[in-house]
Design a protein around this motif. Structure first.
Motif, mmCIF file in Angstrom:
data_model
loop_
_atom_site.group_PDB
_atom_site.id
_atom_site.type_symbol
_atom_site.label_atom_id
_atom_site.label_comp_id
_atom_site.label_asym_id
_atom_site.label_seq_id
_atom_site.Cartn_x
_atom_site.Cartn_y
_atom_site.Cartn_z
ATOM 1 N N ARG A 82 0.821 -1.206 0.000
ATOM 2 C CA ARG A 82 0.000 0.000 0.000
ATOM 3 C C ARG A 82 0.867 1.275 0.000
ATOM 4 O O ARG A 82 2.043 1.248 0.351
ATOM 5 N N THR A 390 -3.426 3.801 0.805
ATOM 6 C CA THR A 390 -4.315 3.413 -0.287
ATOM 7 C C THR A 390 -3.818 2.131 -0.938
ATOM 8 O O THR A 390 -2.617 1.851 -0.961
ATOM 9 N N ASP A 391 -4.759 1.360 -1.465
ATOM 10 C CA ASP A 391 -4.397 0.202 -2.266
ATOM 11 C C ASP A 391 -3.968 0.710 -3.634
ATOM 12 O O ASP A 391 -4.773 1.228 -4.393
ATOM 13 N N ALA A 419 -4.547 -4.702 2.507
ATOM 14 C CA ALA A 419 -4.730 -4.445 1.066
ATOM 15 C C ALA A 419 -5.847 -5.353 0.549
ATOM 16 O O ALA A 419 -5.746 -6.568 0.613
ATOM 17 N N LYS A 426 -0.133 -1.357 -9.239
ATOM 18 C CA LYS A 426 0.748 -0.784 -8.221
ATOM 19 C C LYS A 426 1.692 0.228 -8.840
ATOM 20 O O LYS A 426 2.016 0.158 -9.998
#
Length: 426
Positions: A82, A390-391, A419, A426
């Motif tokens: 994350r 945040t993811d 997550a 990502k």
């Protein structure tokens, strides 16, 4: 020594002993051990992205940052893939607005009991905090003080709330400069954190300027003299320019701002908070909640629909001016609380604002606009431990800002889901 002296001495010693026994032991606050957050990616709020960082939190503040190394200390939190960011800041919300069980906008005459309204507002605050917004400026509602103070006292969870406790307009107190100044002083006496001013009509009524330059100079000047900031609702170019030239702190909306208006904002150093889409779409997608109340009618809804392309274009034009103090605010009303990050997505995808700049506008620059630039809005040593994760990486994919799975405010964890979206880029 006489027996009288001996007795007096014994009495003195005995009294001192009894007093010492009865005296309460000094209260020593418990030592709270530090907590280490391990993050593979940190977007620090100033425009930098850092890799593999251990962020130490103690006493509600960030006390250290260093490259990750070795085993995570006991009690630490591994955020995995994350992204760690400062808590988001929304400089324009309305936490007091909610939809009743009858699927209508709450009004004083709708019959909701006070305790129902209180719980609804607390629910709005909780939804906002869970969405990663750890500070909000809730402007316009007279009853925000109870909510603000309950959150500050730790009685209920919610973001840090900054509120105006009401607003002033061209008719307040008769509209004379002296009466407007007096209105500012009354708001300060009631505990307002900021002064809210209506300097134009609603967008649903065309947004024309309503306050004169003299009136704005009086109210914003008095706010400054009282140590308060001033936030001005203004849609037309004339209204925005008058507010900037009057020395007001921040201008909201500015749907009809043009290049000349943006130049005045830059020249005067005025913070600018235009909206991109959340507030408009929330109204248009849920007309049944609002229709028939005041200017929520066919003409009003049409005006909002026509404003959307202007608002989106305005975001892009403002974002191209590096010296314009563009800050983040949603104008979140009933139905939009907890969806605040949709505005970040609109700003980037529809308005063309670079993702990193949009994040800065919702963190360090927003904090600066609130006079809290040395307290919140950054992942840095000495700052309050208002932190979210945040993811995915919102700089690469701004939609990640809608997928908050960790929230810490003042060093206290309010959310840590892990997550949840392994498929997010990502």
């Amino acid at each position: 020594m006489s027996s009288l002296h001996v007795a007096a001495t014994l009495l003195t010693v005995t009294a001192a002993t009894i007093s010492a026994q009865r005296a309460p032991a000094p209260v020593v606050p418990p030592v709270v051990p530090p907590v280490v957050l391990r993050a593979s990616r940190v977007v620090d709020g100033s425009g930098r992205t850092l890799r593999n960082q251990d962020v130490t939190v103690q006493g509600g503040r960030i006390t250290a940052m260093r490259a990750s190394a070795g085993a995570l200390p006991t009690g630490g939190i591994d955020l995995g893939s994350r992204t760690l960011l400062p808590g988001f800041i929304d400089t324009h919300v309305h936490l007091g607005w909610y939809i009743t069980d009858k699927q209508r906008l709450h009004e004083e005459r709708d019959g909701d009991a006070p305790e129902v309204s209180t719980l609804q507002r607390a629910g709005n605050a909780w939804a906002t905090l869970r969405a990663g917004f750890t500070t909000v400026q809730s402007i316009g509602e007279a009853d925000n003080a109870v909510l603000r103070d309950a959150i500050n006292a730790g009685r209920i969870p919610g973001p840090r709330v900054i509120t105006s406790l009401g607003s002033l307009n061209e008719r307040s107190g008769g509209g004379s400069p002296d009466s407007l100044r007096a209105g500012v002083r009354r708001f300060k006496a009631r505990g307002a954190d900021v002064i809210k001013i209506f300097a134009s009509k609603s967008i649903r009524d065309g947004g024309e300027a309503t306050m004169t330059s003299e009136q704005l100079e009086a109210v914003c000047g008095e706010a400054t003299a009282q140590g308060l900031r001033s936030v001005v609702h203004a849609h037309s170019a004339k209204a925005v320019q008058r507010a900037a030239r009057a020395g007001c702190t921040q201008v909201e909306h500015g749907v009809f701002a043009d290049d000349a208006t943006r130049a005045v904002l830059v020249q005067r150093g005025t913070f600018f908070d235009p909206q991109c889409g959340l507030v408009f779409h929330n109204y248009l997608d849920n007309k049944q909640w609002f229709e028939g109340i005041g200017n929520y009618n066919a003409a009003g809804f049409a005006s909002m629909e026509q404003a959307i392309p202007l608002a989106e274009k305005g975001i892009g034009l403002a974002a191209k001016l590096p010296t314009l103090k563009l800050v983040f605010g949603t104008d979140a009303v009933a139905g939009a609380h907890g969806r605040n990050a949709e505005e970040l997505v609109c700003r980037v995808r529809r308005g063309g604002q670079p993702a990193m700049d949009a994040i800065i506008s919702a963190t360090s620059r927003a904090a600066e606009s609130l006079g809290l630039g040395k307290e919140i809005g950054r992942v840095a040593v000495g700052y309050a431990a208002d932190l979210i994760a945040t993811d995915g990486d919102p700089v690469a994919q701004i939609e990640a800002s809608q997928h908050v799975s960790f929230v810490m405010k003042g060093g206290r964890v309010y959310r840590n889901d892990g997550a949840r979206l392994p498929g997010v880029r990502k």
